[in-house]
Scaffold this motif. Structure first.
Motif, PDB file in Angstrom:
ATOM      1  N   SER A 250       0.847  -1.190   0.000  1.00 28.19           N
ATOM      2  CA  SER A 250       0.000   0.000   0.000  1.00 28.19           C
ATOM      3  C   SER A 250       0.880   1.237   0.000  1.00 28.19           C
ATOM      4  CB  SER A 250      -0.916   0.006   1.227  1.00 28.19           C
ATOM      5  OG  SER A 250      -1.577   1.235   1.365  1.00 28.19           O
ATOM      6  N   ASN A 251       0.458   2.260  -0.714  1.00 31.33           N
ATOM      7  CA  ASN A 251       1.204   3.525  -0.734  1.00 31.33           C
ATOM      8  C   ASN A 251       0.887   4.389   0.477  1.00 31.33           C
ATOM      9  OD1 ASN A 251       2.425   2.939  -3.216  1.00 31.33           O
ATOM     10  ND2 ASN A 251       0.641   3.720  -4.357  1.00 31.33           N
ATOM     11  N   ALA A 252      -0.224   4.113   1.141  1.00 33.02           N
ATOM     12  CA  ALA A 252      -0.669   4.953   2.244  1.00 33.02           C
ATOM     13  C   ALA A 252      -0.392   4.347   3.618  1.00 33.02           C
ATOM     14  CB  ALA A 252      -2.165   5.230   2.105  1.00 33.02           C
ATOM     15  N   ALA A 253      -0.057   3.057   3.689  1.00 34.20           N
ATOM     16  CA  ALA A 253       0.154   2.392   4.976  1.00 34.20           C
ATOM     17  C   ALA A 253       1.251   1.348   4.836  1.00 34.20           C
ATOM     18  CB  ALA A 253      -1.147   1.746   5.454  1.00 34.20           C
ATOM     19  N   ALA A 254       1.550   0.650   5.936  1.00 33.00           N
ATOM     20  CA  ALA A 254       2.595  -0.382   5.910  1.00 33.00           C
ATOM     21  C   ALA A 254       2.245  -1.485   4.924  1.00 33.00           C
ATOM     22  CB  ALA A 254       2.793  -0.944   7.317  1.00 33.00           C
ATOM     23  N   PHE A 255       0.977  -1.802   4.796  1.00 33.31           N
ATOM     24  CA  PHE A 255       0.483  -2.787   3.825  1.00 33.31           C
ATOM     25  C   PHE A 255      -1.034  -2.650   3.779  1.00 33.31           C
ATOM     26  CE2 PHE A 255       1.274  -4.847   7.920  1.00 33.31           C
ATOM     27  CZ  PHE A 255       0.006  -5.279   8.265  1.00 33.31           C
ATOM     28  N   SER A 256      -1.626  -3.233   2.754  1.00 35.68           N
ATOM     29  CA  SER A 256      -3.075  -3.172   2.606  1.00 35.68           C
ATOM     30  C   SER A 256      -3.755  -4.360   3.288  1.00 35.68           C
ATOM     31  CB  SER A 256      -3.446  -3.148   1.122  1.00 35.68           C
ATOM     32  OG  SER A 256      -4.838  -3.173   0.955  1.00 35.68           O
ATOM     33  N   SER A 257      -3.190  -5.552   3.132  1.00 37.25           N
ATOM     34  CA  SER A 257      -3.774  -6.746   3.755  1.00 37.25           C
ATOM     35  C   SER A 257      -2.714  -7.829   3.835  1.00 37.25           C
ATOM     36  CB  SER A 257      -4.977  -7.245   2.952  1.00 37.25           C
ATOM     37  OG  SER A 257      -4.572  -7.675   1.660  1.00 37.25           O
ATOM     38  N   LEU A 258      -2.987  -8.820   4.674  1.00 35.65           N
ATOM     39  CA  LEU A 258      -2.137  -9.998   4.804  1.00 35.65           C
ATOM     40  C   LEU A 258      -2.810 -11.176   4.131  1.00 35.65           C
ATOM     41  CD1 LEU A 258      -1.170  -9.799   8.596  1.00 35.65           C
ATOM     42  CD2 LEU A 258       0.099  -8.866   6.654  1.00 35.65           C
ATOM     43  N   LEU A 259      -2.029 -12.008   3.444  1.00 39.79           N
ATOM     44  CA  LEU A 259      -2.564 -13.232   2.851  1.00 39.79           C
ATOM     45  C   LEU A 259      -2.249 -14.393   3.785  1.00 39.79           C
ATOM     46  CD1 LEU A 259      -2.251 -11.193   0.414  1.00 39.79           C
ATOM     47  CD2 LEU A 259      -2.268 -13.226  -1.031  1.00 39.79           C
ATOM     48  N   LEU A 260      -3.225 -15.264   4.008  1.00 41.25           N
ATOM     49  CA  LEU A 260      -3.154 -16.287   5.042  1.00 41.25           C
ATOM     50  C   LEU A 260      -3.240 -17.683   4.457  1.00 41.25           C
ATOM     51  CD1 LEU A 260      -5.701 -14.574   7.443  1.00 41.25           C
ATOM     52  CD2 LEU A 260      -3.199 -14.399   7.554  1.00 41.25           C
ATOM     53  N   ALA A 261      -2.675 -18.649   5.190  1.00 42.24           N
ATOM     54  CA  ALA A 261      -2.713 -20.048   4.744  1.00 42.24           C
ATOM     55  C   ALA A 261      -2.920 -20.956   5.939  1.00 42.24           C
ATOM     56  CB  ALA A 261      -1.432 -20.418   4.010  1.00 42.24           C
ATOM     57  N   ALA A 262      -3.544 -22.106   5.660  1.00 41.60           N
ATOM     58  CA  ALA A 262      -3.752 -23.158   6.660  1.00 41.60           C
ATOM     59  C   ALA A 262      -3.210 -24.463   6.102  1.00 41.60           C
ATOM     60  CB  ALA A 262      -5.229 -23.287   7.001  1.00 41.60           C
ATOM     61  N   TYR A 263      -3.037 -25.448   6.974  1.00 40.32           N
ATOM     62  CA  TYR A 263      -2.593 -26.755   6.523  1.00 40.32           C
ATOM     63  C   TYR A 263      -3.752 -27.502   5.860  1.00 40.32           C
ATOM     64  CZ  TYR A 263       1.982 -26.736   8.803  1.00 40.32           C
ATOM     65  OH  TYR A 263       3.283 -26.467   9.156  1.00 40.32           O
ATOM     66  N   ASP A 264      -3.450 -28.110   4.722  1.00 37.79           N
ATOM     67  CA  ASP A 264      -4.368 -29.025   4.049  1.00 37.79           C
ATOM     68  C   ASP A 264      -3.595 -30.333   3.887  1.00 37.79           C
ATOM     69  OD1 ASP A 264      -6.282 -30.302   2.612  1.00 37.79           O
ATOM     70  OD2 ASP A 264      -6.180 -29.021   0.845  1.00 37.79           O
ATOM     71  N   GLY A 265      -3.713 -31.216   4.889  1.00 38.84           N
ATOM     72  CA  GLY A 265      -2.813 -32.367   4.943  1.00 38.84           C
ATOM     73  C   GLY A 265      -1.416 -31.890   5.283  1.00 38.84           C
ATOM     74  N   ASP A 266      -0.445 -32.251   4.445  1.00 41.31           N
ATOM     75  CA  ASP A 266       0.934 -31.798   4.663  1.00 41.31           C
ATOM     76  C   ASP A 266       1.255 -30.533   3.878  1.00 41.31           C
ATOM     77  OD1 ASP A 266       1.435 -33.966   6.323  1.00 41.31           O
ATOM     78  OD2 ASP A 266       2.083 -35.246   4.660  1.00 41.31           O
ATOM     79  N   ASP A 267       0.329 -30.052   3.079  1.00 43.05           N
ATOM     80  CA  ASP A 267       0.545 -28.867   2.253  1.00 43.05           C
ATOM     81  C   ASP A 267      -0.158 -27.659   2.855  1.00 43.05           C
ATOM     82  OD1 ASP A 267       1.948 -30.441   0.345  1.00 43.05           O
ATOM     83  OD2 ASP A 267       0.032 -31.068  -0.537  1.00 43.05           O
ATOM     84  N   LEU A 268       0.145 -26.486   2.283  1.00 46.23           N
ATOM     85  CA  LEU A 268      -0.511 -25.257   2.699  1.00 46.23           C
ATOM     86  C   LEU A 268      -1.519 -24.826   1.649  1.00 46.23           C
ATOM     87  CD1 LEU A 268       2.450 -23.142   4.147  1.00 46.23           C
ATOM     88  CD2 LEU A 268       0.688 -24.362   5.413  1.00 46.23           C
ATOM     89  N   ARG A 269      -2.638 -24.288   2.117  1.00 50.92           N
ATOM     90  CA  ARG A 269      -3.659 -23.788   1.203  1.00 50.92           C
ATOM     91  C   ARG A 269      -3.999 -22.347   1.571  1.00 50.92           C
ATOM     92  NH1 ARG A 269      -9.750 -25.962   1.128  1.00 50.92           N
ATOM     93  NH2 ARG A 269      -8.757 -28.001   0.758  1.00 50.92           N
ATOM     94  N   TYR A 270      -4.149 -21.522   0.558  1.00 51.79           N
ATOM     95  CA  TYR A 270      -4.545 -20.131   0.753  1.00 51.79           C
ATOM     96  C   TYR A 270      -5.995 -20.087   1.247  1.00 51.79           C
ATOM     97  CZ  TYR A 270      -6.030 -15.414  -0.605  1.00 51.79           C
ATOM     98  OH  TYR A 270      -6.561 -14.133  -0.630  1.00 51.79           O
ATOM     99  N   VAL A 271      -6.241 -19.325   2.332  1.00 54.50           N
ATOM    100  CA  VAL A 271      -7.583 -19.289   2.914  1.00 54.50           C
ATOM    101  C   VAL A 271      -8.141 -17.868   2.997  1.00 54.50           C
ATOM    102  CG1 VAL A 271      -7.311 -21.423   4.234  1.00 54.50           C
ATOM    103  CG2 VAL A 271      -6.604 -19.236   5.254  1.00 54.50           C
TER     104      VAL A 271
END
Length: 354
Positions: A250-271
């Motif tokens: 973001s140009n106006a703040a430290a960032f606009s949003s955070l992207l998050l992930a959870a475990y799906d078995g042994d892998d990570l999935r975007y949530v």
């Protein structure tokens, strides 16, 4: 005629007054007899955890109910004059919770292990994880160097003066805990009060007051580590830990949003992402930490088909995220950032159901 004196009924104490005193020889213990009734002091006990339920059990008479506290789960050990504050990950945080350590010492010289939650309270007496996280300096270079004036709400007693209490019923352990803490109400270790009320009505009241939820414990259960169904939680809103795998600049703040992930078995999935719940200072410190974890590979750390401009990160930082529900495509709905979880607290990243 005078009767002769009676012979003594007992044998003389010593046959030879000049011989050295000797005790009877020590007999070996009969292996068929039980051993001494003292249990060794445990170095560490994996905590009992709560199963998340949508409604209370049908038979509520066998359950005790209390407020769900929003903080760090700890077990405070007092043994041989030393106090440890053990996290779920097995780390000693005594140096970070000095008020709790002093309160444990004030309970006396007994060896004991108390299970509970380290919390910070807001102006209305509600536990606030963000306040606790800030007091510990759990962001960036301050991590692990701060101390907190947090208090502890105690809800179980696992060991007391040579006796491992985990085999006893919860109602018995609870009674002993109340006795141990009696007269120390002004200290930094306080009893987590049981509330005699219908759990459905109690949950509704807790939600109305802005609390996280309630916890129920089977009064007849022994203490068993992990999720066993003996302890359950009913929550006003859901709150779980997720990996931070990227951020939207973001140009106006430290960032606009955070992207998050959870475990799906042994892998990570975007949530999904979170863009609310940040204070300016928290966001700036978080951005400094994230800039040290920029993902160097071409492919992102999780499968992603969105159109956002994303700075991808190594899945290292763990954020506690509050949310209302899941969307039909497996994304968080109405999410808000609460704070960072520390790996030393053994934060369990959320696992999607298979």
């Amino acid at each position: 005629m005078t009767k002769p004196p009676r012979p003594p009924r007992s044998k003389p104490l010593l046959r030879d007054e000049n011989a050295p005193l000797q005790s009877r020889p020590i007999r070996r213990r009969n292996p068929e007899q039980p051993a001494l009734p003292f249990d060794p002091f445990p170095e560490r006990i994996e905590p009992a955890l709560c199963d998340l339920r949508q409604k209370p059990p049908a038979d509520g008479k066998d359950w005790g109910w209390e407020i769900k506290w929003d903080g760090y789960r700890i077990a405070v050990h007092s043994h041989q004059g030393r106090v440890k504050v053990m996290t779920r990950g097995g780390y000693d945080w005594a140096h970070r919770f000095p008020a709790i350590v002093e309160a444990m010492k004030a309970l006396g010289p007994a060896s004991m292990i108390i299970d509970g939650e380290a919390v910070m309270l807001d102006g209305e007496g509600r536990s606030d994880f963000n306040l606790l996280q800030s007091s510990l300096g759990a962001v960036g270079r301050r991590q692990g160097k701060e101390i907190s004036p947090a208090i502890m709400y105690a809800f179980d007693l696992l060991y007391l003066d040579g006796h491992d209490l985990r085999r006893a019923e919860y109602s018995t352990r609870r009674h002993l805990l109340e006795d141990v803490l009696a007269g120390h109400e002004d200290g930094a270790i306080k009893i987590s009060e049981e509330v005699e009320a219908d759990p459905a009505a109690l949950l509704e009241h807790a939600c109305r007051l802005g609390l996280e939820g309630i916890v129920g414990k089977n009064r007849d259960s022994s203490y068993r580590s992990g999720k066993t169904g003996d302890w359950i939680k009913l929550k006003c809103v859901q709150s779980e830990p997720f990996f931070i795998v990227g951020y939207e600049p973001s140009n106006a703040a430290a960032f606009s949003s955070l992207l998050l992930a959870a475990y799906d078995g042994d892998d990570l999935r975007y949530v999904g992402s979170v863009g609310t719940g940040f204070r300016d200072a928290t966001a700036r410190d978080l951005r400094k930490s994230m800039d040290k974890l920029v993902w160097k590979k071409k492919a992102p750390p999780v499968p992603y088909s969105g159109k956002r401009s994303v700075i991808w990160l190594q899945p290292t930082l763990i954020a506690e995220i509050e949310f209302r529900a899941w969307t039909s495509d497996g994304k968080l709905r109405h999410s808000a950032y609460k704070g960072l979880r520390e790996r030393q607290d053994n934060a369990d990243v959320y696992r999607l159901e298979q």
